[in-house]
Design an enzyme around this catalytic site. Sequence first.
Site, PDB file in Angstrom:
ATOM      1  N   LYS A  20      43.571  50.126  28.294  1.00  0.00           N
ATOM      2  CA  LYS A  20      42.566  49.012  27.993  1.00  0.00           C
ATOM      3  C   LYS A  20      41.424  50.403  29.008  1.00  0.00           C
ATOM      4  CE  LYS A  20      41.110  46.196  31.266  1.00  0.00           C
ATOM      5  NZ  LYS A  20      40.027  46.986  31.923  1.00  0.00           N
ATOM      6  N   ARG A  90      32.123  45.666  33.154  1.00  0.00           N
ATOM      7  CA  ARG A  90      32.041  46.228  34.250  1.00  0.00           C
ATOM      8  C   ARG A  90      32.278  47.440  33.728  1.00  0.00           C
ATOM      9  NH1 ARG A  90      31.937  47.301  39.274  1.00  0.00           N
ATOM     10  NH2 ARG A  90      32.773  49.967  40.429  1.00  0.00           N
ATOM     11  N   CYS A 114      34.790  41.147  37.119  1.00  0.00           N
ATOM     12  CA  CYS A 114      35.649  39.669  37.272  1.00  0.00           C
ATOM     13  C   CYS A 114      36.392  40.392  38.684  1.00  0.00           C
ATOM     14  CB  CYS A 114      37.545  40.077  36.200  1.00  0.00           C
ATOM     15  SG  CYS A 114      38.538  41.437  36.846  1.00  0.00           S
ATOM     16  N   PRO A 120      31.003  47.538  44.187  1.00  0.00           N
ATOM     17  CA  PRO A 120      29.538  47.917  43.859  1.00  0.00           C
ATOM     18  C   PRO A 120      29.648  49.367  42.841  1.00  0.00           C
ATOM     19  CG  PRO A 120      30.856  48.376  46.675  1.00  0.00           C
ATOM     20  CD  PRO A 120      31.242  47.478  45.475  1.00  0.00           C
ATOM     21  N   ILE A 121      28.940  49.821  42.606  1.00  0.00           N
ATOM     22  CA  ILE A 121      28.117  51.061  42.056  1.00  0.00           C
ATOM     23  C   ILE A 121      27.046  51.546  42.535  1.00  0.00           C
ATOM     24  CG2 ILE A 121      28.654  50.101  39.954  1.00  0.00           C
ATOM     25  CD1 ILE A 121      25.709  49.615  39.721  1.00  0.00           C
ATOM     26  N   ASP A 122      27.077  52.043  44.005  1.00  0.00           N
ATOM     27  CA  ASP A 122      25.900  52.400  44.563  1.00  0.00           C
ATOM     28  C   ASP A 122      26.760  54.451  44.616  1.00  0.00           C
ATOM     29  OD1 ASP A 122      28.497  51.785  46.140  1.00  0.00           O
ATOM     30  OD2 ASP A 122      28.091  52.657  47.896  1.00  0.00           O
ATOM     31  N   ASP A 305      47.031  47.186  40.665  1.00  0.00           N
ATOM     32  CA  ASP A 305      46.803  46.451  39.895  1.00  0.00           C
ATOM     33  C   ASP A 305      48.203  45.328  39.341  1.00  0.00           C
ATOM     34  OD1 ASP A 305      44.136  46.641  38.582  1.00  0.00           O
ATOM     35  OD2 ASP A 305      45.113  48.284  38.021  1.00  0.00           O
TER      36      ASP A 305
HETATM   37  N1  EPU Z   1      33.213  51.729  45.282  1.00  0.00           N
HETATM   38  C1  EPU Z   1      32.072  51.864  45.814  1.00  0.00           C
HETATM   39  N2  EPU Z   1      31.130  51.739  45.113  1.00  0.00           N
HETATM   40  C2  EPU Z   1      31.063  52.339  44.120  1.00  0.00           C
HETATM   41  C3  EPU Z   1      32.321  51.850  43.463  1.00  0.00           C
HETATM   42  C4  EPU Z   1      33.749  51.987  44.136  1.00  0.00           C
HETATM   43  O1  EPU Z   1      31.832  50.994  47.027  1.00  0.00           O
HETATM   44  O2  EPU Z   1      30.250  52.826  43.502  1.00  0.00           O
HETATM   45  C5  EPU Z   1      34.342  51.183  45.907  1.00  0.00           C
HETATM   46  C6  EPU Z   1      34.504  49.644  45.717  1.00  0.00           C
HETATM   47  O3  EPU Z   1      35.338  49.018  47.031  1.00  0.00           O
HETATM   48  C7  EPU Z   1      35.488  49.742  44.888  1.00  0.00           C
HETATM   49  C8  EPU Z   1      36.439  50.320  44.757  1.00  0.00           C
HETATM   50  O4  EPU Z   1      35.565  51.515  45.057  1.00  0.00           O
HETATM   51  O5  EPU Z   1      35.558  48.396  44.640  1.00  0.00           O
HETATM   52  C9  EPU Z   1      36.857  50.390  43.645  1.00  0.00           C
HETATM   53  O6  EPU Z   1      36.326  51.219  43.102  1.00  0.00           O
HETATM   54  P1  EPU Z   1      37.048  52.510  41.510  1.00  0.00           P
HETATM   55  O7  EPU Z   1      35.797  53.018  40.943  1.00  0.00           O
HETATM   56  O8  EPU Z   1      38.060  52.911  42.049  1.00  0.00           O
HETATM   57  O9  EPU Z   1      37.378  50.975  41.209  1.00  0.00           O
HETATM   58  P2  EPU Z   1      36.655  50.288  39.896  1.00  0.00           P
HETATM   59  O10 EPU Z   1      36.092  51.265  38.416  1.00  0.00           O
HETATM   60  O11 EPU Z   1      36.250  48.967  40.117  1.00  0.00           O
HETATM   61  C10 EPU Z   1      39.192  50.438  38.626  1.00  0.00           C
HETATM   62  C11 EPU Z   1      40.088  49.384  38.028  1.00  0.00           C
HETATM   63  C12 EPU Z   1      40.647  48.712  37.913  1.00  0.00           C
HETATM   64  C13 EPU Z   1      40.958  48.958  39.039  1.00  0.00           C
HETATM   65  C14 EPU Z   1      41.350  49.771  40.532  1.00  0.00           C
HETATM   66  C15 EPU Z   1      41.657  50.404  40.511  1.00  0.00           C
HETATM   67  C16 EPU Z   1      39.078  50.450  35.221  1.00  0.00           C
HETATM   68  C17 EPU Z   1      38.037  49.865  34.039  1.00  0.00           C
HETATM   69  N3  EPU Z   1      39.191  49.044  35.872  1.00  0.00           N
HETATM   70  O12 EPU Z   1      38.453  49.771  38.388  1.00  0.00           O
HETATM   71  O13 EPU Z   1      40.963  47.916  37.287  1.00  0.00           O
HETATM   72  O14 EPU Z   1      42.043  48.106  40.081  1.00  0.00           O
HETATM   73  O15 EPU Z   1      40.300  50.920  39.359  1.00  0.00           O
HETATM   74  O16 EPU Z   1      42.912  51.438  40.747  1.00  0.00           O
HETATM   75  O17 EPU Z   1      39.460  51.258  35.058  1.00  0.00           O
HETATM   76  C18 EPU Z   1      41.958  45.789  36.010  1.00  0.00           C
HETATM   77  O18 EPU Z   1      42.788  46.347  35.178  1.00  0.00           O
HETATM   78  O19 EPU Z   1      42.676  45.382  36.139  1.00  0.00           O
HETATM   79  C19 EPU Z   1      41.356  46.368  36.959  1.00  0.00           C
HETATM   80  C20 EPU Z   1      40.480  45.802  38.237  1.00  0.00           C
END
Ligand code: EPU
Length: 419
Positions: A20, A90, A114, A120-122, A305
């Site tokens: 996914k 997300r 979830c 955050p997405i900052d 994960d």
């Molecule tokens: N963060 C920020 N600002 C941002 C982006 C990230 O502060 O704009 C920080 C936050 O603390 C955030 C963390 O960095 O929680 C992780 O962000 P990242 O972009 O690495 O992760 P994500 O996009 O939220 C993806 C996977 C997750 C997986 C994580 C870590 C996808 C769709 N999601 O999440 O997958 O746990 O990377 O490897 O690829 C899952 O599949 O179960 C899942 C949650």
Amino acid sequence: MYKIQTSKDLSGEVKISWSKNAALPILAATLLVRWKIKLHNVPKIGDVLTFLEIIWTIWATHKFDWNTLYLDTTHLDISWMNVDMIKKIRASILLLSPILHYFWNISIPFPGWCSIGKRPIDAHLNWLRAIWYDYKTLDSNIKITGKPNSWDVVINAWFWVTSTENLIVANVLRPWITTIELAAIEPHVMNLIDFLRIAWADIKIRYNHTIIISWVKELKKEVEASVISDYIESWTFMVLWALASKEFIDIKNARIEDLYSFIAKLKEAWVKLEDLWWDILRVYRSENLKAVNVQTNIFPGFPTDVGSPFMILMTQADWVSKMHEILFEWRLNFLVELDKMRWHTAILNPHEAMIFWKMDLKWSEVTSWDLRAWAAMVIAWLIAEGETRVTKIEYIERWYENFVEKLQKLGAKIEVVKE
Ligand code: EPU
């Protein structure tokens, strides 16, 4: 609802489904190609279907032939985009880069998530700003406008996964050179890069997590590529087979080269495994498990994960194990639910927990909003005494392809009951 009974004598072989987390960024990148794309190995699961529904409302049409997806992104038009669906997943944040590239403005609600921690997405927004887009947030909406600049940019991505993916897609067609330092290099990020390279993008990767993107004027038409198999599903099944197989189970399509840190920890815990080549991993039923300490990390470290399935394994070990989850502050919350199954665990703080030794799990009604914890709980239920009734099954069906059918084929006593 599922009715699950103790099933500790599973046997046969299982084929891992497609990822996914790899499929979603590639689907976003197909919008940049703006032509015809043939994508093999696309998992037909809730999040992917929702993403396809969203892009269908901007005229990216598709049809499936089994797991091969034929997409046509030639005639995009964002006037009728279904923004409400964006709130559901997300990964819809990945739409920003390709849409901004062609339309220079987008207004969307904050994407869904979830509950595993603050998400955050900052960074996504600030990095878009670094290449000259401007954004405003208003109540629960984000409005981004602008045209990308055309000079060299260096951005530090802090190993964040989806933000690295968004940055890559945003810069492939932007003049001139983009250097992403401290980039995430998880297998699904590499899969996205492979897709874009097939489409003629110029992307180089250095040993120190630096990704260098050089401008190409246009991408190839008619791209054909494949999504990789889901290494997270491989890990989850490895734990289950160690605890619930009769003798052993073979995992096909395992992507063994992505599993080294997990395999190392399993071996430390005395789980018996064998690499049968051709990406097949044999996992034996393993008694006398040893307690181990684990710290999650960026790839190729032990991934966040699979912390939850690993903790289920540790409930069957001989001593106290410790889990240190470095990223998400709510990921350990599922231990609160699982204590209802007569677990003995202690959450020391939002990032650390202890799991005490050898427990006979007893069934109980538990629930979760974290997809990986859901898979872990299915393992717990299969090895628990008695019958478990599980509601909210749409969660597992949203994220794993044929998960229950695969288990049933191996002999798991799981019945789907209409509520
Ligand atoms: N963060 C920020 N600002 C941002 C982006 C990230 O502060 O704009 C920080 C936050 O603390 C955030 C963390 O960095 O929680 C992780 O962000 P990242 O972009 O690495 O992760 P994500 O996009 O939220 C993806 C996977 C997750 C997986 C994580 C870590 C996808 C769709 N999601 O999440 O997958 O746990 O990377 O490897 O690829 C899952 O599949 O179960 C899942 C949650």
